[in-house]
Design an enzyme around this catalytic site. Structure first.
Site, PDB file in Angstrom:
ATOM      1  N   ASP A  31       0.856  -1.180   0.000  1.00 53.27           N
ATOM      2  CA  ASP A  31       0.000   0.000   0.000  1.00 53.27           C
ATOM      3  C   ASP A  31       0.893   1.231   0.000  1.00 53.27           C
ATOM      4  O   ASP A  31       1.880   1.277   0.746  1.00 53.27           O
ATOM      5  CB  ASP A  31      -0.912   0.010   1.236  1.00 53.27           C
ATOM      6  CG  ASP A  31      -2.169   0.813   0.992  1.00 53.27           C
ATOM      7  OD1 ASP A  31      -3.264   0.227   0.976  1.00 53.27           O
ATOM      8  OD2 ASP A  31      -2.036   2.047   0.774  1.00 53.27           O
ATOM      9  N   CYS A 276     -20.776  -1.086  -5.300  1.00 51.90           N
ATOM     10  CA  CYS A 276     -20.518  -1.769  -6.574  1.00 51.90           C
ATOM     11  C   CYS A 276     -21.636  -1.632  -7.604  1.00 51.90           C
ATOM     12  O   CYS A 276     -21.388  -1.229  -8.735  1.00 51.90           O
ATOM     13  CB  CYS A 276     -20.263  -3.245  -6.310  1.00 51.90           C
ATOM     14  SG  CYS A 276     -18.930  -3.489  -5.139  1.00 51.90           S
ATOM     15  N   LYS A 279     -22.154   1.909  -9.155  1.00 52.25           N
ATOM     16  CA  LYS A 279     -20.955   2.323  -9.905  1.00 52.25           C
ATOM     17  C   LYS A 279     -20.810   1.496 -11.194  1.00 52.25           C
ATOM     18  O   LYS A 279     -20.551   2.035 -12.266  1.00 52.25           O
ATOM     19  CB  LYS A 279     -19.749   2.107  -8.983  1.00 52.25           C
ATOM     20  CG  LYS A 279     -18.398   2.219  -9.633  1.00 52.25           C
ATOM     21  CD  LYS A 279     -17.283   2.113  -8.600  1.00 52.25           C
ATOM     22  CE  LYS A 279     -16.923   0.695  -8.233  1.00 52.25           C
ATOM     23  NZ  LYS A 279     -16.054   0.004  -9.173  1.00 52.25           N
TER      24      LYS A 279
HETATM   25  C1  UGA Z   1     -21.949  -7.250  -5.125  1.00 51.60           C
HETATM   26  C2  UGA Z   1     -21.994  -8.606  -5.846  1.00 51.60           C
HETATM   27  O1  UGA Z   1     -23.000  -9.428  -5.254  1.00 51.60           O
HETATM   28  C3  UGA Z   1     -20.636  -9.323  -5.764  1.00 51.60           C
HETATM   29  O2  UGA Z   1     -20.666 -10.516  -6.527  1.00 51.60           O
HETATM   30  C4  UGA Z   1     -19.568  -8.380  -6.352  1.00 51.60           C
HETATM   31  O3  UGA Z   1     -18.269  -8.952  -6.257  1.00 51.60           O
HETATM   32  C5  UGA Z   1     -19.573  -7.079  -5.568  1.00 51.60           C
HETATM   33  O4  UGA Z   1     -20.876  -6.467  -5.669  1.00 51.60           O
HETATM   34  C6  UGA Z   1     -18.521  -6.181  -6.176  1.00 51.60           C
HETATM   35  O5  UGA Z   1     -18.658  -5.805  -7.341  1.00 51.60           O
HETATM   36  O6  UGA Z   1     -17.495  -5.942  -5.534  1.00 51.60           O
HETATM   37  P1  UGA Z   1     -22.069  -6.476  -2.576  1.00 51.60           P
HETATM   38  O7  UGA Z   1     -22.173  -5.090  -3.132  1.00 51.60           O
HETATM   39  O8  UGA Z   1     -21.130  -6.761  -1.483  1.00 51.60           O
HETATM   40  O9  UGA Z   1     -21.707  -7.523  -3.751  1.00 51.60           O
HETATM   41  O10 UGA Z   1     -23.512  -6.850  -2.021  1.00 51.60           O
HETATM   42  P2  UGA Z   1     -24.748  -7.769  -2.431  1.00 51.60           P
HETATM   43  O11 UGA Z   1     -24.862  -8.857  -1.486  1.00 51.60           O
HETATM   44  O12 UGA Z   1     -24.705  -8.115  -3.860  1.00 51.60           O
HETATM   45  O13 UGA Z   1     -25.941  -6.741  -2.166  1.00 51.60           O
HETATM   46  C7  UGA Z   1     -26.007  -5.495  -2.863  1.00 51.60           C
HETATM   47  C8  UGA Z   1     -27.250  -4.738  -2.464  1.00 51.60           C
HETATM   48  O14 UGA Z   1     -28.412  -5.393  -2.978  1.00 51.60           O
HETATM   49  C9  UGA Z   1     -27.485  -4.625  -0.949  1.00 51.60           C
HETATM   50  O15 UGA Z   1     -27.909  -3.317  -0.649  1.00 51.60           O
HETATM   51  C10 UGA Z   1     -28.587  -5.624  -0.661  1.00 51.60           C
HETATM   52  O16 UGA Z   1     -29.361  -5.281   0.461  1.00 51.60           O
HETATM   53  C11 UGA Z   1     -29.386  -5.523  -1.948  1.00 51.60           C
HETATM   54  N1  UGA Z   1     -30.183  -6.725  -2.256  1.00 51.60           N
HETATM   55  C12 UGA Z   1     -29.571  -7.927  -2.443  1.00 51.60           C
HETATM   56  C13 UGA Z   1     -31.573  -6.616  -2.399  1.00 51.60           C
HETATM   57  O17 UGA Z   1     -32.142  -5.521  -2.254  1.00 51.60           O
HETATM   58  N2  UGA Z   1     -32.285  -7.731  -2.718  1.00 51.60           N
HETATM   59  C14 UGA Z   1     -31.694  -8.944  -2.911  1.00 51.60           C
HETATM   60  O18 UGA Z   1     -32.432  -9.917  -3.215  1.00 51.60           O
HETATM   61  C15 UGA Z   1     -30.311  -9.051  -2.770  1.00 51.60           C
END
Ligand code: UGA
Length: 445
Positions: A31, A276, A279
């Site tokens: 880093d 994620c 963006k």
């Molecule tokens: C997401 C992807 O799931 C990962 O595969 C990816 O690597 C990551 O982005 C990234 O690009 O780094 P993450 O942002 O950690 O992961 O979270 P998620 O679990 O995907 O949830 C994202 C959002 O969707 C949360 O706010 C969650 O509450 C919401 N969500 C999720 C819903 O509203 N409904 C659902 O059924 C699932």
């Protein structure tokens, strides 16, 4: 086992460094911020991720993981160098690539012959070639040692990152012609691919997907865009359910039971947040526009998601009539459970909107105790859910923490002045709330 350097010790970098070292590789985390490198070397994680602290402690103890702020020290011995730096949204929705540029530039003079530079940062299509050129240009004589560039997108979910790293559905590797770099990186993941590690499950081996460089880069955006679209689709169906008298809580699981659709990412409510989805969807829209293609589905995905947040205020208005002067408690600040990350968290936008509408807002989150992003909004951060609900006219569940799914509704009701519980995440049982004298309003029914 290989010598690995991980450039960037943020979320993806620290998980990658810790897990690769745990799997037996010699890893150095690099880093540019010496304080961050020292902090990690002392075993202090700058972020919360379940299980990561224990694995970091273990990895440091084995001596296979160390941290440095010296690029030469990090890169000189490395067979494989992972670029895991941030690519926040930049101009016009495209990612700001300055950190990738300086990471590639920083390691370029020290590459050993045959080293593989792996792009793990989420970068637009074409970035593999771009990284190659940056390195070639930065090498002292312009004819430095041969090296490979590979794209290895990450699919880690915050809160489940270790599980996703060790038990992925697939590992995607995109390489240049010849594919030697891809083979080297594939061998680095051998123990994950064969599930040959303590706790591994050899009966469910992840797939290895080999592609060309631009396709691997596209896979990352396409996967996140699809997941975000699936959630927005569920929310759109839920909105129509509300109008026609159907119940999305019955409809969505029923469509998810079709194996072609699948039950995951159909949870409707106040929509997606995090660093994620927003963006990456914006970046994909911007990429299309660069080539003269105006995406319709992706734009709608974003629009539906925004309207879910606005719907919280509308639903509260429908029940309370006036928001001004009302006490509203928001349960959950993180963008989802299992993390302290508040980037693009729906809760924060909802709190802002409530404040603008004249409400007196309190909030509680099991992990987030400090919200500098809301410095200009007078929100009281309570020490527990009941305290947050003290004399509240309404309570809004904004994050689906287990703690809220199992909340003592009678106790909550005792603390509140009003009876309205707006369940933005579908975790509260209507009949239990009824017994406690609370009126639940949700989404999709
Ligand atoms: C997401 C992807 O799931 C990962 O595969 C990816 O690597 C990551 O982005 C990234 O690009 O780094 P993450 O942002 O950690 O992961 O979270 P998620 O679990 O995907 O949830 C994202 C959002 O969707 C949360 O706010 C969650 O509450 C919401 N969500 C999720 C819903 O509203 N409904 C659902 O059924 C699932």
């Amino acid at each position: 086992m290989a010598n690995v350097a991980v450039v960037g010790t943020g979320y993806v970098g620290s998980v990658t460094a810790v897990c690769l070292s745990w799997l037996g590789h010699e890893v150095v985390g690099f880093d540019t911020n010496p304080a961050r490198a020292d902090q990690l070397a002392a075993g202090e994680l700058p972020l919360y991720e379940p299980g990561l602290q224990e694995k970091l402690d273990e990895a440091i103890e084995t001596g296979r993981l160390r941290f440095t702020a010296d690029a030469a020290d990090a890169a000189r011995e490395a067979d494989v160098i992972f670029l895991c730096v941030g690519t926040p949204t930049g101009l016009g929705g495209m990612p700001d690539m300055s950190q990738v540029q300086s990471a590639a530039h920083g390691v370029a003079p020290y590459l050993k012959p045959g080293a593989v530079v792996v792009n793990k940062s989420t970068v637009p299509v074409g970035s593999g070639n771009w990284v190659r050129t940056i390195i070639e240009e930065a090498q002292p004589t312009g004819d430095g040692p041969p090296f490979h560039v590979v794209s290895n997108p990450e699919f880690l979910r915050e809160g489940a990152a270790l599980e996703d790293f060790l038990f992925p559905d697939r590992i995607v590797l995109g390489g240049e012609e010849g594919g030697e770099g891809v083979q080297i990186v594939a061998s680095l993941y051998e123990r994950v691919l064969s599930q040959d590690f303590p706790g591994g499950d050899p009966s469910v081996k992840p797939g290895l997907v080999l592609t060309d460089l631009p396709s691997a880069e596209m896979v990352k955006y396409a996967a996140n865009a699809f997941l975000a679209t699936k959630i927005s689709f569920a929310n759109e169906i839920a909105n129509i359910c509300e109008l026609v008298g159907a119940d999305a809580r019955q409809v969505l699981p029923a469509i998810g039971a079709d194996s072609r659709i699948g039950p995951k990412f159909l949870q409707h409510g106040i929509g997606w947040g995090g660093s994620c989805f927003g963006k990456d969807v914006q970046a994909l829209i911007a990429t299309g526009l660069d080539y003269g293609y105006g995406s319709q589905i992706l734009r709608a995905t974003v629009e539906v998601n925004q309207s879910q947040r606005a719907a919280v205020i509308r639903k509260l208005q429908a029940e309370l009539k006036t928001i001004k002067g009302r006490r509203i408690a928001v349960l959950g600040l993180a963008f989802k459970p299992g993390t302290d990350d508040r980037r693009d968290a729906p809760a924060l936008e909802i709190i802002r909107r409530l404040h603008t509408a004249g409400a007196v807002v309190s909030a509680y989150d099991p992990i987030v105790k400090d919200v500098p992003e809301l410095e200009d909004v007078p929100v009281r951060i309570a020490s527990n859910a009941y305290d947050a609900a003290d004399r509240a006219d309404a309570v809004v569940v904004a994050t689906e923490w287990d703690e809220f799914a199992f909340i003592d509704l009678a106790k909550l009701a005792e603390h509140m002045k009003g009876t309205l519980l707006l369940d933005g995440r579908g975790v509260i049982s209507e009949s239990d709330a009824d017994v406690a004298g609370l009126k639940v309003t949700g989404f999709g029914w």
